[in-house]
Design a protein around this motif. Structure first.
Motif, PDB file in Angstrom:
ATOM      1  N   LEU A  76       0.828  -1.201   0.000  1.00 29.42           N
ATOM      2  CA  LEU A  76       0.000   0.000   0.000  1.00 29.42           C
ATOM      3  C   LEU A  76       0.868   1.258   0.000  1.00 29.42           C
ATOM      4  N   PRO A  77       0.524   2.251  -0.787  1.00 27.69           N
ATOM      5  CA  PRO A  77       1.281   3.509  -0.757  1.00 27.69           C
ATOM      6  C   PRO A  77       1.345   4.119   0.638  1.00 27.69           C
ATOM      7  N   VAL A  78       0.308   3.915   1.440  1.00 28.87           N
ATOM      8  CA  VAL A  78       0.288   4.496   2.783  1.00 28.87           C
ATOM      9  C   VAL A  78       1.372   3.886   3.664  1.00 28.87           C
ATOM     10  N   HIS A  79       1.765   2.636   3.415  1.00 31.11           N
ATOM     11  CA  HIS A  79       2.860   2.024   4.172  1.00 31.11           C
ATOM     12  C   HIS A  79       4.134   2.842   4.004  1.00 31.11           C
ATOM     13  N   ARG A  80       4.463   3.124   2.744  1.00 30.50           N
ATOM     14  CA  ARG A  80       5.705   3.842   2.468  1.00 30.50           C
ATOM     15  C   ARG A  80       5.635   5.281   2.979  1.00 30.50           C
ATOM     16  N   ARG A  81       4.485   5.896   2.824  1.00 26.52           N
ATOM     17  CA  ARG A  81       4.326   7.279   3.282  1.00 26.52           C
ATOM     18  C   ARG A  81       4.493   7.369   4.794  1.00 26.52           C
ATOM     19  N   ALA A  82       3.960   6.383   5.513  1.00 22.97           N
ATOM     20  CA  ALA A  82       4.066   6.391   6.975  1.00 22.97           C
ATOM     21  C   ALA A  82       5.523   6.317   7.421  1.00 22.97           C
ATOM     22  N   LEU A  83       6.312   5.453   6.797  1.00 18.95           N
ATOM     23  CA  LEU A  83       7.726   5.355   7.169  1.00 18.95           C
ATOM     24  C   LEU A  83       8.445   6.676   6.936  1.00 18.95           C
ATOM     25  N   ILE A  84       8.264   7.254   5.766  1.00 24.39           N
ATOM     26  CA  ILE A  84       8.973   8.483   5.426  1.00 24.39           C
ATOM     27  C   ILE A  84       8.571   9.622   6.359  1.00 24.39           C
ATOM     28  N   GLU A  85       7.273   9.786   6.583  1.00 26.87           N
ATOM     29  CA  GLU A  85       6.804  10.933   7.367  1.00 26.87           C
ATOM     30  C   GLU A  85       7.110  10.783   8.857  1.00 26.87           C
ATOM     31  N   ILE A  86       6.948   9.582   9.404  1.00 26.68           N
ATOM     32  CA  ILE A  86       7.206   9.403  10.839  1.00 26.68           C
ATOM     33  C   ILE A  86       8.696   9.535  11.138  1.00 26.68           C
ATOM     34  N   CYS A  87       9.554   8.983  10.279  1.00 23.75           N
ATOM     35  CA  CYS A  87      10.997   9.148  10.472  1.00 23.75           C
ATOM     36  C   CYS A  87      11.387  10.624  10.395  1.00 23.75           C
ATOM     37  N   SER A  88      10.790  11.340   9.470  1.00 21.41           N
ATOM     38  CA  SER A  88      11.080  12.776   9.344  1.00 21.41           C
ATOM     39  C   SER A  88      10.672  13.520  10.604  1.00 21.41           C
ATOM     40  N   GLN A  89       9.553  13.116  11.208  1.00 15.57           N
ATOM     41  CA  GLN A  89       9.096  13.759  12.435  1.00 15.57           C
ATOM     42  C   GLN A  89      10.066  13.529  13.589  1.00 15.57           C
ATOM     43  N   VAL A  90      10.666  12.330  13.639  1.00 14.51           N
ATOM     44  CA  VAL A  90      11.652  12.044  14.690  1.00 14.51           C
ATOM     45  C   VAL A  90      12.855  12.971  14.541  1.00 14.51           C
ATOM     46  N   PHE A  91      13.340  13.140  13.307  1.00 16.70           N
ATOM     47  CA  PHE A  91      14.454  14.058  13.077  1.00 16.70           C
ATOM     48  C   PHE A  91      14.083  15.483  13.491  1.00 16.70           C
ATOM     49  N   ASP A  92      12.909  15.942  13.092  1.00 20.85           N
ATOM     50  CA  ASP A  92      12.474  17.286  13.453  1.00 20.85           C
ATOM     51  C   ASP A  92      12.433  17.472  14.964  1.00 20.85           C
ATOM     52  N   GLY A  93      11.915  16.448  15.664  1.00 16.69           N
ATOM     53  CA  GLY A  93      11.804  16.549  17.113  1.00 16.69           C
ATOM     54  C   GLY A  93      13.153  16.655  17.805  1.00 16.69           C
ATOM     55  N   TYR A  94      14.154  15.930  17.294  1.00 14.24           N
ATOM     56  CA  TYR A  94      15.480  15.950  17.915  1.00 14.24           C
ATOM     57  C   TYR A  94      16.265  17.220  17.609  1.00 14.24           C
ATOM     58  N   MET A  95      15.996  17.855  16.482  1.00 10.29           N
ATOM     59  CA  MET A  95      16.796  19.021  16.095  1.00 10.29           C
ATOM     60  C   MET A  95      16.712  20.148  17.125  1.00 10.29           C
ATOM     61  N   ALA A  96      15.542  20.329  17.724  1.00  9.97           N
ATOM     62  CA  ALA A  96      15.378  21.398  18.716  1.00  9.97           C
ATOM     63  C   ALA A  96      15.914  21.002  20.083  1.00  9.97           C
ATOM     64  N   ARG A  97      16.335  19.736  20.222  1.00  4.35           N
ATOM     65  CA  ARG A  97      16.754  19.236  21.541  1.00  4.35           C
ATOM     66  C   ARG A  97      18.214  18.800  21.544  1.00  4.35           C
ATOM     67  N   ASN A  98      19.028  19.407  20.715  1.00  2.00           N
ATOM     68  CA  ASN A  98      20.446  19.038  20.618  1.00  2.00           C
ATOM     69  C   ASN A  98      21.132  19.263  21.968  1.00  2.00           C
ATOM     70  N   PRO A  99      21.576  18.195  22.649  1.00  2.00           N
ATOM     71  CA  PRO A  99      22.168  18.352  23.992  1.00  2.00           C
ATOM     72  C   PRO A  99      23.548  18.994  23.974  1.00  2.00           C
ATOM     73  N   MET A 100      24.119  19.201  22.790  1.00  3.48           N
ATOM     74  CA  MET A 100      25.427  19.858  22.709  1.00  3.48           C
ATOM     75  C   MET A 100      25.294  21.373  22.646  1.00  3.48           C
ATOM     76  N   THR A 101      24.054  21.867  22.677  1.00  2.00           N
ATOM     77  CA  THR A 101      23.822  23.318  22.661  1.00  2.00           C
ATOM     78  C   THR A 101      23.310  23.778  24.022  1.00  2.00           C
ATOM     79  N   ALA A 102      23.377  25.075  24.249  1.00  3.81           N
ATOM     80  CA  ALA A 102      22.881  25.635  25.513  1.00  3.81           C
ATOM     81  C   ALA A 102      21.383  25.404  25.645  1.00  3.81           C
ATOM     82  N   GLU A 103      20.664  25.521  24.520  1.00  2.00           N
ATOM     83  CA  GLU A 103      19.215  25.302  24.552  1.00  2.00           C
ATOM     84  C   GLU A 103      18.892  23.852  24.913  1.00  2.00           C
TER      85      GLU A 103
END
Length: 480
Positions: A76-103
């Protein structure tokens, strides 16, 4: 202590993107797939198979057939879309939480997340039989090992334990406190340490803010990247209590920048009815609907059946034809879990015959009629298209073959088990027509989903859809 087998210091990569290369929480992660074809190969899971195994003794071949317990084809196309979008969301979530920065350091000590984007909540929906939980398993597997132990990053000390995801089932009739408590116990099991177990019992009168503070501590301390809540339809049993749990999830999303995935049957959609605010929040990260085909002519169905047909351990396999796909659809009504179950049972029946070992459309129908009687009622309901009966499909299917918890909820004293068996009266369906870990390297067809012209309303069509987990299939095969 953590298991000594846990690999220290993940393999960090440099890809030329500063916000990724400078962040130890994502520098070791695989990037989301570039294309749908890449996602197909990443998600697919086929059983080990060699045509020469058809010459093995029958006792061994029967064991080989059980390899189909681990089988997933993301047609199903939705299978592939789910993998791409959910993985992208994980990256987005971590970018604002970089522990090597003051923030990022501020977040670890209770500071707020400075969000330049809006974190998301996604919904994976369907009915029992189509592979919701298996899809989530494959997505989490793509992310990597659940626990990552860091020691240093780019010459700097970084002794931190990262938990990529936390996944729990929503207990029936649970409260905010019960749900939070299951996360505490589960985190201890994941880390193989005793840090959070029982801590929520001391907060029974602390209110939502106290629970949120403890969950926040788990998520920030261990750099959790994704929260997954399965069996989300159980919230529909809670009335106003469901809104409190949804409010908790929204708080985690907003305050910590944590992406969340909720997984459930179509009963979970009832939470969206009449409340636009809740509906928007639960689908803003994507609504991944694992629809079952409504006809055997569906190109995705034919592709799935043709790929599955390759895995035959009988002595005289025949070529795949559309008649085979038609027969498999007739006995399963498009439910992947049922189709695989019938396919396995048909191979076993052919081996037992003692004569010609051949599986064809007639044998498929015969095996379903004679050996799959507990499933007849559920399949008749799907075939009927009657919305009054379709609403009961999940209860019948899961009571016949209960889903094993992926989170060991059975051992969790906070989780209630429901022994009530929901049945559909025989006279209600008497007038219905009875029903007679290796990556996949398959060349996929460029086919389009055919249009259908159902006589039912859109809401009724949604109720027709069904989905299931691979562990349901395992339970079925164990009872063959």
């Amino acid at each position: 202590m953590l298991s000594t087998s846990t690999k220290l210091n993940p393999a960090y990569r440099t890809i030329g993107v500063p916000e990724i290369d400078s962040n130890p929480l994502i520098a070791h992660l695989k990037l989301p797939p570039d294309t749908g074809d890449d996602a197909f190969l990443a998600l697919g899971m086929q059983p080990q198979f060699d045509a020469s195994e058809r010459k093995l003794p029958t006792a061994i071949r029967r064991l080989r057939v059980n390899r189909l317990r681990r089988f997933f084809i993301p047609t199903l196309p939705v299978h592939r879309r789910a993998l791409i979008e959910i993985c992208s969301q994980v990256f987005d979530g971590y970018m604002a939480r970089n522990p090597m920065t003051a923030e990022g350091q501020s977040i670890l000590y209770g500071g707020s997340v400075n969000l330049t984007y809006r974190p998301t909540i996604s919904l994976v929906a369907g009915l029992s039989g189509m592979g919701k939980s298996t899809l989530v398993d494959r997505i989490l597997g793509y992310l990597g090992e659940q626990v990552q132990c860091h020691s240093g990053f780019h010459g700097k000390e970084f002794s931190e334990t990262q938990v990529l995801w936390l996944r729990r089932n929503v207990p029936e009739h649970c409260s905010v406190g019960t749900l939070c408590s299951t996360f505490g116990d589960y985190t201890d099991r994941v880390l193989r340490m005793s840090l959070y177990g029982g801590i929520f019992d001391k907060l029974k009168r602390g209110g939502r803010d106290a629970y949120l503070a403890e969950i926040r501590k788990i998520i920030t301390t261990h750099h959790v990247g994704l929260l997954v809540l399965d069996e989300f339809q159980n919230l529909s049993l809670m009335g106003v209590g469901a809104k409190k749990i949804i409010a908790l999830l929204v708080n985690l999303r907003d305050e910590l920048g944590l992406p969340i995935v909720v997984v459930g049957t179509y009963k979970a959609l009832r939470l969206l009815e009449g409340d636009l605010s809740i509906a928007r929040r639960l689908v803003e990260g994507g609504y991944f609907d694992l629809e079952r085909p409504t006809t055997s002519d569906d190109s995705n169905w034919q592709e799935l059946c043709e790929i599955t047909w390759q895995y035959q351990w009988i002595r005289e396999p025949i070529e795949y034809s559309s008649d085979i796909g038609d027969a498999l659809f007739e006995v399963s009504q498009g439910i992947t879990g049922i189709m695989l179950n019938v396919f396995v049972a048909s191979q076993l029946a052919a081996m037992e015959d003692g004569g010609h070992e051949r599986v064809d459309a007639d044998l498929i129908r015969h095996v379903f009629k004679e050996r799959m009687k507990p499933l007849h009622q559920a399949v008749r309901i799907l075939k009927s298209g009657d919305p009054r009966l379709l609403d009961k499909f999940d209860d019948i299917y899961n009571n016949l073959y209960p889903t094993q918890s992926r989170n060991d909820n059975s051992s969790d004293p906070n989780v209630e088990s429901d022994s009530t068996k929901i049945q559909v009266r025989d006279d209600a369906i008497a007038d219905l027509n009875p029903s007679v870990e290796q990556p996949i390297k398959v060349r996929r067809k460029n086919t389009k989903h055919p249009k259908t012209s159902p006589a039912l309303s859109e809401d009724q069509i949604k109720k027709l859809v069904t989905s299931d987990s691979m562990l349901d299939l395992i339970s079925i095969l164990d009872n063959l």
